[in-house]
Design an enzyme around this catalytic site. Structure first.
Site, PDB file in Angstrom:
ATOM      1  N   GLY A 161      -7.305   1.807 -12.217  1.00 45.69           N
ATOM      2  CA  GLY A 161      -8.668   1.580 -12.664  1.00 45.69           C
ATOM      3  C   GLY A 161      -9.384   0.708 -11.652  1.00 45.69           C
ATOM      4  O   GLY A 161      -8.912   0.495 -10.539  1.00 45.69           O
ATOM      5  N   ARG A 189       0.861  -1.179   0.000  1.00 43.91           N
ATOM      6  CA  ARG A 189       0.000   0.000   0.000  1.00 43.91           C
ATOM      7  C   ARG A 189       0.892   1.222   0.000  1.00 43.91           C
ATOM      8  O   ARG A 189       1.596   1.514   0.970  1.00 43.91           O
ATOM      9  CB  ARG A 189      -0.881  -0.022   1.251  1.00 43.91           C
ATOM     10  CG  ARG A 189      -1.772   1.214   1.424  1.00 43.91           C
ATOM     11  CD  ARG A 189      -2.833   1.276   0.362  1.00 43.91           C
ATOM     12  NE  ARG A 189      -3.937   2.179   0.769  1.00 43.91           N
ATOM     13  CZ  ARG A 189      -4.491   3.073  -0.017  1.00 43.91           C
ATOM     14  NH1 ARG A 189      -4.050   3.225  -1.269  1.00 43.91           N
ATOM     15  NH2 ARG A 189      -5.497   3.813   0.404  1.00 43.91           N
ATOM     16  N   GLY A 190       0.893   1.933  -1.100  1.00 39.05           N
ATOM     17  CA  GLY A 190       1.835   3.024  -1.294  1.00 39.05           C
ATOM     18  C   GLY A 190       1.797   4.092  -0.230  1.00 39.05           C
ATOM     19  O   GLY A 190       2.838   4.564   0.242  1.00 39.05           O
ATOM     20  N   ASP A 241       1.156   3.903   2.801  1.00 37.55           N
ATOM     21  CA  ASP A 241       1.678   3.445   4.095  1.00 37.55           C
ATOM     22  C   ASP A 241       3.195   3.282   4.095  1.00 37.55           C
ATOM     23  O   ASP A 241       3.868   3.663   5.056  1.00 37.55           O
ATOM     24  CB  ASP A 241       1.041   2.107   4.478  1.00 37.55           C
ATOM     25  CG  ASP A 241      -0.426   2.235   4.831  1.00 37.55           C
ATOM     26  OD1 ASP A 241      -0.897   3.376   4.979  1.00 37.55           O
ATOM     27  OD2 ASP A 241      -1.099   1.195   4.950  1.00 37.55           O
ATOM     28  N   THR A 242       3.736   2.687   3.035  1.00 37.79           N
ATOM     29  CA  THR A 242       5.141   2.240   3.108  1.00 37.79           C
ATOM     30  C   THR A 242       6.001   2.633   1.920  1.00 37.79           C
ATOM     31  O   THR A 242       7.190   2.292   1.894  1.00 37.79           O
ATOM     32  CB  THR A 242       5.196   0.700   3.245  1.00 37.79           C
ATOM     33  OG1 THR A 242       4.700   0.096   2.041  1.00 37.79           O
ATOM     34  CG2 THR A 242       4.395   0.216   4.441  1.00 37.79           C
ATOM     35  N   ARG A 243       5.430   3.341   0.928  1.00 44.37           N
ATOM     36  CA  ARG A 243       6.188   3.598  -0.298  1.00 44.37           C
ATOM     37  C   ARG A 243       7.525   4.292  -0.040  1.00 44.37           C
ATOM     38  O   ARG A 243       8.568   3.878  -0.540  1.00 44.37           O
ATOM     39  CB  ARG A 243       5.368   4.458  -1.269  1.00 44.37           C
ATOM     40  CG  ARG A 243       6.207   5.059  -2.406  1.00 44.37           C
ATOM     41  CD  ARG A 243       5.369   5.779  -3.405  1.00 44.37           C
ATOM     42  NE  ARG A 243       4.435   4.866  -4.038  1.00 44.37           N
ATOM     43  CZ  ARG A 243       4.791   3.998  -4.985  1.00 44.37           C
ATOM     44  NH1 ARG A 243       6.050   3.920  -5.363  1.00 44.37           N
ATOM     45  NH2 ARG A 243       3.908   3.199  -5.524  1.00 44.37           N
ATOM     46  N   GLU A 288      -4.846  -7.178  -6.522  1.00 46.64           N
ATOM     47  CA  GLU A 288      -3.489  -7.680  -6.717  1.00 46.64           C
ATOM     48  C   GLU A 288      -3.248  -8.911  -5.860  1.00 46.64           C
ATOM     49  O   GLU A 288      -2.685  -9.919  -6.320  1.00 46.64           O
ATOM     50  CB  GLU A 288      -2.513  -6.562  -6.330  1.00 46.64           C
ATOM     51  CG  GLU A 288      -1.141  -6.672  -6.946  1.00 46.64           C
ATOM     52  CD  GLU A 288      -0.346  -5.394  -6.687  1.00 46.64           C
ATOM     53  OE1 GLU A 288      -0.229  -4.574  -7.614  1.00 46.64           O
ATOM     54  OE2 GLU A 288       0.146  -5.221  -5.551  1.00 46.64           O
TER      55      GLU A 288
END
Length: 473
Positions: free
Chosen positions: A56, A23-24, A26-28, A90
């Protein structure tokens, strides 16, 4: 960590080593960024889904393909992971790929408890309350997502809070090491026919004392062609996963008197372990300083193969304190005296193969079987015995005689008995002492070249004679 994949890949070839799901928000910029960099630095081909790409309702076909073509999937579960429909789509695809293609799935529980993922409680419950409040189609998708989360939450992985007490650097290092263990590319190629190899490995293992935190040197000694390199490669393959870093420096001898070659070896050693691509070393002393500085706190496995001079040892592995506790340095050499300056080095003197193992090894190379054809049995035994348990000679001679007639075998053995292996070198090569100056690989190539010359010269001249005269063996 035990493997969590449920089957064997049907694809055989993977495009990526690792697919990173996260999850970008949160942790990117933190954990995932550091993990991705560590994977790349270790030479691992990782695919990182980029939140900057257009999103999308469903993941793209390109992303689905990337998941299917990745050997390993690492899923970073964080507080808001389930808020993202994209992440859940995903995840569902990753778990499907696991079932269909046998990918290894490794979950990382980052600031969430595994039970939250497994049972969809806590922040995950809140996220699903929102998903299920939407359309009926969304509720149906939510059921599939919950199933995928339950399966992933039951897999063996890492819990940042409970496993490493919140130390992200330790967690990342452990993940990278586990991924490296799963990748076959980390293994060295060893001969297909490992006759007698397992017994030798057990003897080396007794010198490694893998449970000890001491830094130990182990010498593998013996004459040229006895199998030192093959043993070292097998030891490396068997035990490298127990170390933080590893390097196998093949054919160290080379042109060891040239400083540029020693500097090149120093660079390779550091590159193998530290994974920096552009290591700058201007001289030997600078290289020594770099090795000590970079490796003094790392548990490493280093193999120096075919050492011919003490200068090689001094430039690469001279002192125990250069390496972290538990490190093992293996040196293969014909000259046991080179190890005298290495205090307390364990020595394994490689024995020649016994008659039975020599016979089997020769047979594997000559017939691709552990036993020769009936009419070749006695002659095979004599040839194997004449090779005096030297694996290199058995391999090269067996391969040379493969698919040749019994007449040709007898012709070759006549010359072998007359001159030993001297006929493998022409007069010019003898003057250059090839069996001393050349590496095992060079010697093998020289043997094969000389054997081919023998085939062209001897068999052509004597084939017709031997057909008429029964050669007494």
């Amino acid at each position: 960590m035990s493997s969590s994949s449920s089957g064997t890949s049907t694809q055989g070839i993977w495009r990526y080593d690792v697919f990173l799901s996260f999850r970008g928000k949160d942790t990117r910029k933190g954990f995932t960024s550091h993990l991705y960099s560590a994977l790349k630095d270790a030479g691992i081909n990782a695919f990182k889904d980029d939140d900057a790409l257009p999103r999308g309702e469903k993941i793209s076909s390109e992303l689905e393909q990337a998941i299917e073509e990745s050997r390993i999937a690492i899923i970073v579960f964080s507080t808001n992971y389930a808020n993202s429909r994209w992440c859940l789509e995903e995840l569902e695809k990753i778990m499907e790929a696991r079932e269909m293609h046998g990918q290894l799935v490794l979950p990382v529980f980052y600031d969430v408890d595994p039970s939250e993922v497994r049972k969809q409680i806590g922040s995950f419950a809140q996220a699903f309350a929102e998903h299920e409040a939407c359309s009926e189609e969304e509720r149906d998708r939510a059921i599939r997502w919950k199933t995928a989360l339950t399966k992933a939450g039951n897999l063996s992985g890492w819990d940042l809070k409970n496993v490493v007490d919140g130390h992200e650097a330790i967690l990342i290092e452990d993940i990278v090491n586990n991924v490296l263990q799963e990748l076959p590319d980390a293994y060295l190629d060893v001969p297909t026919f490992g006759v007698g190899l397992e017994t030798r490995l057990e003897k080396i293992k007794s010198l490694l004392y893998l449970g000890s935190d001491e830094v130990l040197f182990i010498g593998i000694c013996g004459r040229e062609g006895i199998g030192k390199t093959t043993i070292a490669e097998a030891v490396y393959n068997r035990f490298f996963h127990a170390f933080e870093g590893r390097s196998f420096l093949a054919n160290v001898s080379g042109d060891f008197w040239q400083l540029k070659d020693l500097i090149s070896l120093q660079k390779q050693l550091l590159s193998d372990i530290v994974k920096h691509r552009n290591i700058k070393i201007r001289n030997i002393r600078m290289g020594i300083s770099a090795i000590k500085r970079a490796l003094c706190n790392r548990r490493v496995l280093i193999v120096l193969d075919d050492v011919r001079d003490s200068v090689q040892i001094k430039a690469l592995v001279r002192e125990r304190h250069w390496f972290g506790s538990g490190s093992r340095i293996i040196i293969t050499t014909r000259d046991q005296g080179l190890l005298q300056d290495l205090d307390g080095a364990g020595i394994y003197m490689v024995e020649q193969l016994d008659d039975n193992d020599a016979f089997q090894l020769f047979s594997w190379h000559a017939f691709s079987d552990s036993h020769p054809k009936e009419e070749f049995i006695e002659l095979s035994k004599e040839i194997a015995s004449h090779c005096k348990g030297e694996p290199l000679a058995l391999e090269v001679l067996g391969s040379f005689l493969k698919n040749r007639s019994l007449v040709e075998w007898r012709s070759a053995f006549v010359h072998l008995k007359r001159t030993g292996f001297d006929w493998l070198c022409d007069d010019k090569e003898k003057d250059e002492s090839p069996c001393i100056a050349k590496s095992p690989l060079q010697k093998k190539l020289m043997y094969r070249k000389s054997l081919q010359a023998l085939g062209n010269k001897i068999f052509r001249e004597e084939y017709s004679k031997i057909r008429e005269v029964d050669v007494s063996m």
